[in-house]
Design an enzyme around this catalytic site. Structure first.
Site, PDB file in Angstrom:
ATOM      1  N   ASP A  69      26.397  37.221  77.301  1.00 17.72           N
ATOM      2  CA  ASP A  69      25.222  36.611  77.920  1.00 17.72           C
ATOM      3  C   ASP A  69      25.075  37.224  79.298  1.00 17.72           C
ATOM      4  O   ASP A  69      26.061  37.377  80.029  1.00 17.72           O
ATOM      5  CB  ASP A  69      25.330  35.083  77.996  1.00 17.72           C
ATOM      6  CG  ASP A  69      23.926  34.467  78.020  1.00 17.72           C
ATOM      7  OD1 ASP A  69      23.047  34.910  77.245  1.00 17.72           O
ATOM      8  OD2 ASP A  69      23.689  33.544  78.825  1.00 17.72           O
ATOM      9  N   ASP A 152      15.769  46.981  82.910  1.00 16.70           N
ATOM     10  CA  ASP A 152      16.321  48.261  83.382  1.00 16.70           C
ATOM     11  C   ASP A 152      15.351  49.101  84.220  1.00 16.70           C
ATOM     12  O   ASP A 152      15.774  49.717  85.203  1.00 16.70           O
ATOM     13  CB  ASP A 152      16.828  49.107  82.195  1.00 16.70           C
ATOM     14  CG  ASP A 152      18.221  48.688  81.740  1.00 16.70           C
ATOM     15  OD1 ASP A 152      18.878  47.936  82.472  1.00 16.70           O
ATOM     16  OD2 ASP A 152      18.640  49.120  80.645  1.00 16.70           O
TER      17      ASP A 152
END
Ligand code: IMP
Length: 191
Positions: A69, A152
Site C-alpha cells: 500500500d 509518477d
C-alpha cells in the site's frame, strides 16, 4: 521453489516488484489464486491496508502473500492525499484526474515538498511482518514523462533532474519508495 502471491491488481506495481525478486520465487497473481484484483482496503493507514490485503489473501489461499500500500504525502497539504491517494479525485481512481487535482491544489505554492511511502505486508504461516520504504522529492508544476504509473509524471525525487515517469524502470526502482521497501523484504527473505 518458494511460492509468493503478489496481492495487487496494479500492473505497474507487479512489474516493479517482479523486477526485484530473485528467480527462485514462483510468483502468483491474485487471479492465480482465484481472488479479485481489488481486495478490500478500508484501513486508515498504509500499514492497516497492506496487512488487510495480505491477511485476506493468505486466509483464502494458504500461500505466503505480499501486499503493497502506497501513499503520496504532500507537506503543504498536511500529508494529504496519503492513504487516500488512489481516490484523491474520486472513486474512479483516475490517475490523470488525481494528478490534475493535486496540481490545482498546489497552484501558486512555493512549498512543493512531498514524499512517497510504501508499506509492504508479508503474511505467511510464520505470522505477519511489514517493511517500509520512502523517498522525498517535490511535485512539479506540470506532468513530465510517460513511463511509470500513478503520480509518477509529477514527482521529482530529491537529487534527480528527471521525474519518475522520465526514468528507466530500473532507475526508478533503485531509489523509489517501493524499491526501498522491497530491499527490506529481500533482506528478510535472505535470513
Ligand atoms: P495504492 O497503493 O494502490 O492504493 O496506490 C495509491 C495511489 O498511489 C494510486 O493512485 C497509485 O496510482 C499511486 N501510486 C502507487 N505507487 C505509485 C508509484 O510508485 N508512483 C506513482 N504513483 C503511485
Amino acid at each position: 521453489m518458494q511460492r509468493l502471491v503478489l496481492c495487487t491488481g496494479n500492473p505497474g506495481k507487479v512489474a516493479e516488484m517482479r523486477a526485484l525478486l530473485p528467480d527462485g520465487i514462483d510468483l502468483l497473481s491474485l487471479r492465480d489464486v482465484e481472488l479479485p484484483d481489488d481486495l478490500p482496503e478500508t484501513g486508515e493507514t498504509l500499514e492497516a491496508n497492506a496487512l488487510q490485503k495480505a491477511r485476506y489473501a493468505f486466509g483464502s489461499s494458504g500461500i505466503p502473500c505480499l501486499a503493497d500500500d502506497t501513499g503520496l504525502e504532500v507537506a503543504a497539504l498536511g500529508g494529504a492525499p496519503g492513504v487516500y491517494s488512489a481516490r484523491y479525485a474520486g472513486e474512479a481512481k483516475d490517475p490523470l484526474a488525481n494528478m490534475a487535482k493535486l496540481l490545482r491544489e498546489l497552484e501558486g505554492r512555493t512549498d512543493r515538498r512531498a514524499r512517497f511511502r510504501t508499506v509492504l505486508a508479508l503474511v505467511d504461516a510464520d505470522g505477519e511482518r511489514t517493511f517500509e520504504g520512502q523517498v522525498s522529492g517535490v511535485i512539479t508544476v506540470q506532468a513530465m514523462g510517460t513511463g511509470g504509473f500513478g503520480y509518477d509524471p509529477i514527482f521529482l525525487p530529491e537529487g534527480s533532474a528527471l521525474t519518475f515517469a522520465q526514468m528507466e524502470p530500473g532507475s526508478k526502482n533503485a531509489l523509489s519508495h517501493r524499491g526501498r521497501a522491497m530491499c527490506r523484504f529481500l533482506d528478510h527473505l535472505a535470513r
